[in-house]
Design an enzyme around this catalytic site. Structure first.
Site, mmCIF file in Angstrom:
data_model
loop_
_atom_site.group_PDB
_atom_site.id
_atom_site.type_symbol
_atom_site.label_atom_id
_atom_site.label_comp_id
_atom_site.label_asym_id
_atom_site.label_seq_id
_atom_site.Cartn_x
_atom_site.Cartn_y
_atom_site.Cartn_z
ATOM 1 N N ASN A 134 48.275 39.625 36.583
ATOM 2 C CA ASN A 134 47.610 40.423 37.620
ATOM 3 C C ASN A 134 47.088 39.448 38.676
ATOM 4 O OD1 ASN A 134 45.955 42.045 39.157
ATOM 5 N ND2 ASN A 134 44.465 42.444 37.531
ATOM 6 N N LYS A 136 45.762 40.186 41.440
ATOM 7 C CA LYS A 136 44.612 40.733 42.174
ATOM 8 C C LYS A 136 44.816 40.530 43.680
ATOM 9 C CE LYS A 136 41.906 40.003 38.040
ATOM 10 N NZ LYS A 136 40.611 39.766 37.416
ATOM 11 N N HIS A 151 41.907 49.392 36.225
ATOM 12 C CA HIS A 151 41.302 48.066 36.020
ATOM 13 C C HIS A 151 39.806 48.168 36.309
ATOM 14 C CE1 HIS A 151 40.291 43.862 36.585
ATOM 15 N NE2 HIS A 151 41.398 43.563 35.941
ATOM 16 N N GLU A 206 37.907 46.370 37.904
ATOM 17 C CA GLU A 206 37.549 46.088 39.301
ATOM 18 C C GLU A 206 37.794 47.314 40.180
ATOM 19 O OE1 GLU A 206 39.802 42.459 39.648
ATOM 20 O OE2 GLU A 206 38.430 41.512 38.226
ATOM 21 N N GLU A 247 40.339 45.124 28.137
ATOM 22 C CA GLU A 247 39.754 44.061 28.937
ATOM 23 C C GLU A 247 38.236 44.201 28.966
ATOM 24 O OE1 GLU A 247 42.868 42.314 31.800
ATOM 25 O OE2 GLU A 247 41.776 43.882 32.842
ATOM 26 N N GLY A 249 37.471 36.797 34.163
ATOM 27 C CA GLY A 249 37.156 35.772 35.148
ATOM 28 C C GLY A 249 35.940 34.932 34.817
ATOM 29 N N SER A 279 40.102 36.212 30.560
ATOM 30 C CA SER A 279 40.045 34.755 30.358
ATOM 31 C C SER A 279 41.086 34.227 29.371
ATOM 32 C CB SER A 279 38.636 34.315 29.950
ATOM 33 O OG SER A 279 37.707 34.614 30.987
HETATM 34 P P1 PGA Z 1 41.199 36.859 34.041
HETATM 35 O O1 PGA Z 1 41.431 38.379 34.524
HETATM 36 O O2 PGA Z 1 42.401 36.463 33.214
HETATM 37 O O3 PGA Z 1 41.093 36.072 35.323
HETATM 38 O O4 PGA Z 1 39.950 36.847 33.244
HETATM 39 C C1 PGA Z 1 42.028 39.323 33.661
HETATM 40 C C2 PGA Z 1 42.194 40.628 34.377
HETATM 41 O O5 PGA Z 1 41.301 41.052 35.107
HETATM 42 O O6 PGA Z 1 43.250 41.285 34.241
#
Ligand code: PGA
Length: 248
Positions: free
Chosen positions: A9, A11, A92, A94, A162, A168, A208
């Site tokens: 992803n 983003k 997601h 976000e 997640e 992140g 992560s």
């Molecule tokens: P990350 O994000 O691997 O940077 O923690 C995962 C995600 O949001 O899909």
């Protein structure tokens, strides 16, 4: 036997120069047991599909619940498919946070994605406060029940767990915590859709995931792959995660 899935992803990251990373991954060729999916920003989907040349799948990061109309700035499932996408990430955290998306919204988008011929990657996950209050399984159960429509199969739906606090942040749940949620999701999906469908839906862990922790996470039961943010931006890192998954 479920095929494994390594999903990246990107983003809101990446312009044309980022396609070189994708080309590096594509050049590594098909993996024995693992499908590889990259979800770049919508602006890159068409070029990413060309660059991937069929060696990788390309996906969107969101779609609208309608097929077309007066929705400035939005993209429909049909448009993603037309641009070369085969998958779309939905719900997601976000999107849920930045755009107030609810389970009802995610459910409607998932119906639209399936109607548009896309595979939906539906995301669920608890906040840190919810985990600390021992509400994780309740939260995940409610999100699964609310976000996933009735008419799904292992060929059309992927679920990504997640934990919001792991995205992140460099923080990762313990392997026991990941296993507990994945076993729970498998049981919930089986109870709702029957064990044939429930057992066929791939369950990804996200939050992560890095080359250094991938192998141990992929050894956890009912983890069929990963949804990777930051570490999917560089072919070297994502390639190492794909290798770990293919070997798991
Ligand atoms: P990350 O994000 O691997 O940077 O923690 C995962 C995600 O949001 O899909």
């Amino acid at each position: 036997m479920r095929r494994k899935l390594a999903a990246g992803n990107w983003k809101m990251n990446g312009t044309a120069t980022a396609l070189a990373e994708l080309e590096t991954l594509a050049a590594a060729g098909a993996r024995n047991q693992t499908d590889v999916l990259i979800c770049p920003p919508a602006t890159l989907i068409s070029r990413a599909a060309d660059s991937a040349g069929g060696a990788l799948d390309i996906g969107g990061q969101d779609c609208h619940a309608n097929t077309s109309g007066a929705h400035t700035g939005d993209v429909s499932a049909e448009m993603l498919k037309d641009a070369g996408a085969s998958h779309v990430i939905l719900g997601h955290s976000e999107r849920r946070e930045d755009h107030g998306e609810t389970d009802v919204d995610v459910n409607a988008k998932t119906i639209a994605a399936l109607a548009g011929g896309l595979i939906a990657v539906v995301c669920v996950g608890e906040s840190l406060a919810e985990r600390e209050a021992n509400q994780t399984l309740d939260v995940i159960g409610a999100q699964l029940a609310g976000s996933i429509p009735d008419d799904v199969s292992g060929a059309t739906l992927v679920v990504a767990y997640e934990p919001i606090w792991a995205i992140g942040t460099g923080k990762v749940p313990t392997l026991e915590q990941i296993g507990e949620v994945h076993d729970f999701m498998r049981a919930e999906l089986g109870a709702r859709f029957g064990s044939d469908v429930g057992d066929a839906i791939r369950l990804l862990y996200g939050g992560s995931v890095k080359p250094g922790n991938a192998a141990e996470i992929f050894a956890v039961s009912n983890v069929d792959g990963a949804l990777v943010g930051g570490a999917s931006l560089k072919a070297a890192d994502f390639g190492a995660i794909i290798t770990a998954l293919d070997a798991a």
